[in-house]
Design an enzyme around this catalytic site. Structure first.
Site, PDB file in Angstrom:
ATOM      1  N   CYS A 197       0.860  -1.173   0.000  1.00 36.24           N
ATOM      2  CA  CYS A 197       0.000   0.000   0.000  1.00 36.24           C
ATOM      3  C   CYS A 197       0.900   1.229   0.000  1.00 36.24           C
ATOM      4  CB  CYS A 197      -0.958  -0.024   1.191  1.00 36.24           C
ATOM      5  SG  CYS A 197      -0.125  -0.028   2.788  1.00 36.24           S
ATOM      6  N   MET A 198       0.431   2.326   0.584  1.00 33.23           N
ATOM      7  CA  MET A 198       1.219   3.557   0.553  1.00 33.23           C
ATOM      8  C   MET A 198       2.505   3.458   1.367  1.00 33.23           C
ATOM      9  SD  MET A 198      -0.103   6.001  -1.304  1.00 33.23           S
ATOM     10  CE  MET A 198       0.539   7.518  -0.591  1.00 33.23           C
TER      11      MET A 198
END
Length: 496
Positions: free
Chosen positions: A30-31
């Site tokens: 993810c981020m």
């Protein structure tokens, strides 16, 4: 060492500590986190993994998550995937191992006791999170363009920057439709094709519910609904249409049926819902700004802990689509400010606990930039009371920003994802950039100060101070390590 070599070295250091390629069933990121599905959790060496220089912390939810931070994780993941592939080629799995792997995955999935609501939120996140890099890039360009226009600089360049900043947002419904169909098991391009109807200029010539439609009506919510419908229509067609004509009939029926429902139903309904969301957000901050900010800023960290913050992603996106910025994100970002103030107070209070102090020193820079997980899972949450005082700091900062919104000075963000200091380039508002930046900076300062003082004076009992300031061989002094090791679910960073 070059950046590429450094990323590969990080991946190479992580792989054996999670049990090697044979222990990994899936890889994603993810981020800020490398997310791994593992066959045998007991093979992971948590302490050694946390000692890897690039690793900020580790958390366990439905996947084993290694916090590497924004930017780094996007570069380390491909290297990690390549190393896993190389190891598997050198030591291919046997049929028995593959069968055992499948059985373990099914058993683990069944044992997770996932609720339908959590699964729904995870799907929503999977649809919108991949869009965040484009939102950030276009948002920063939009901010730069606005600054140049206000200063009267480069008038020949600003139209080009406006096109760059607005192009993605004009077609965001198509990307949402594509990702939605992919997430729900349909053909992604069919989901994008149906969602594209929403932004097609020609819909302005169509009348539904006694009124003319407008391009973009329904926005991302309409695209989401249209693509879900297209996926179910497609699956129905795959089941009943003969294989000989499937390639012709299924795509045609999918676009035709879901397209008609979208035009003559979903666009109007989703448009009404989107308008209601925008009106509700504006009313909330205009009439109860201080109280709303206090509640939102104070509860955001617990929402992140429960994974419920993912439900806000479509709301943020809808507000950006409608108004050009989301007024909720700067308020929610105050939770990170309270966390930073809390961590500094813990550092001051625990003068003899080098373990916790070292954790804070390494994690604090990331905390200022809005990456709060190392501080949450390494400091405040395992200590208990400091987590509550961090929420108090977030509530104070949120109340500060919310109060100005109630006075008519809105502070918004043109994209979602960054927080803390990293949000400054994305700020926008209705009263000029200078005032917007000043209000947001003031909110951060209030969050820092209240988080600090609340933690310094109320974050520790006398017994806690005695125990936590004990020599390093005490049990409690080492508590931040197991807390980050995977006992609490942590769905997404508090950077929404």
């Amino acid at each position: 060492m070059s950046t590429e070599d450094k990323n590969r070295a990080t991946a190479a250091a992580i792989l054996p500590l999670v049990g090697g390629a044979a222990n990994i069933t899936s890889i994603a990121h993810c981020m800020t986190r490398l997310r791994l599905s593992l066959r045998d959790r007991s093979l992971v060496q948590d302490e050694a993994l946390k000692a890897v220089p690039a690793v900020m912390g580790v958390v366990e939810d439905d996947t084993y998550q290694i916090v590497l931070g924004p930017g780094t994780v996007a570069r380390v993941t491909p290297e990690f995937e390549a190393l896993v592939a190389e190891e598997r080629e050198a030591h291919p799995a046997t049929a028995d191992e593959l069968a055992a792997q499948g059985a373990e995955m099914r058993a683990a999935r069944k044992a997770k006791n996932q609720t339908p609501f959590k699964l729904f939120l995870r799907r929503i996140a999977n649809i919108f999170v991949p869009l965040i890099p484009a939102l950030i890039g276009c948002g920063i360009i939009a901010g730069l363009n606005g600054l140049l226009i206000n200063l009267g600089w480069l008038p020949s360049v600003t139209p080009a920057l406006a096109a760059m900043a607005s192009g993605f947002m004009a077609l965001i419904a198509v990307f949402v439709g594509f990702n939605t169909a992919k997430e729900f098991g349909g053909t992604p391009i069919l989901g994008g094709a149906v969602a594209a109807i929403i932004v097609f200029p020609g819909v302005a010539n169509i009348e539904a519910f006694g009124q003319k439609l407008s391009p973009g009506q329904g926005g991302v919510l309409g695209a989401l609904g249209a693509a879900v419908l297209a996926t179910y229509v497609e699956k129905w067609c795959r089941k009943w249409v003969p294989e000989a004509v499937d390639v012709l009939v299924t795509p045609t029926l999918t676009v035709l049926i879901s397209g008609l429902v979208t035009i003559f139903g979903l666009m109007f309904l989703a448009g009404e819902v989107s308008t209601a969301i925008g009106d509700a957000a504006n009313w909330l901050l205009e009439n109860t700004g201080g109280f709303a900010g206090l509640v939102l800023g104070g509860l955001f960290l617990p929402l992140v802990m429960l994974g419920l913050h993912q439900a806000l992603i479509p709301i943020h996106t809808t507000l950006i689509e409608q108004q050009g910025f989301t007024v909720l994100l700067p308020i929610l970002a105050m939770a990170g400010a309270g966390q930073v103030g809390c961590a500094i107070a813990v550092y001051k209070r625990l003068k003899h606990n080098t373990s916790i102090r070292n954790t804070i020193k390494s994690a604090l820079p990331a905390g200022f930039l809005g990456v709060g997980e190392p501080l949450i899972y390494g400091v405040s949450l395992p200590l208990g009371r400091p987590f509550i005082t961090a929420c108090v700091g977030g509530a104070a900062g949120g109340a500060f920003v919310g109060t100005f919104s109630m006075l008519g000075d809105k502070v918004g963000s043109t994209a979602i994802g960054p927080s803390g200091w990293a949000l400054f380039p994305l700020l926008d508002g209705n009263k000029g950039l200078g005032l917007t930046i000043a209000i947001y900076a003031g909110g951060l300062l209030v969050g820092y100060l209240v988080g600090f003082f609340a933690t310094y004076f109320f974050g520790f009992s006398k017994q806690m101070l005695v125990e936590l300031n004990a020599p390093q061989d005490s049990v409690v002094a080492a508590s931040p390590a197991p807390a980050t090791s995977a006992t609490k679910p942590a769905p997404e960073p508090a950077r929404l």
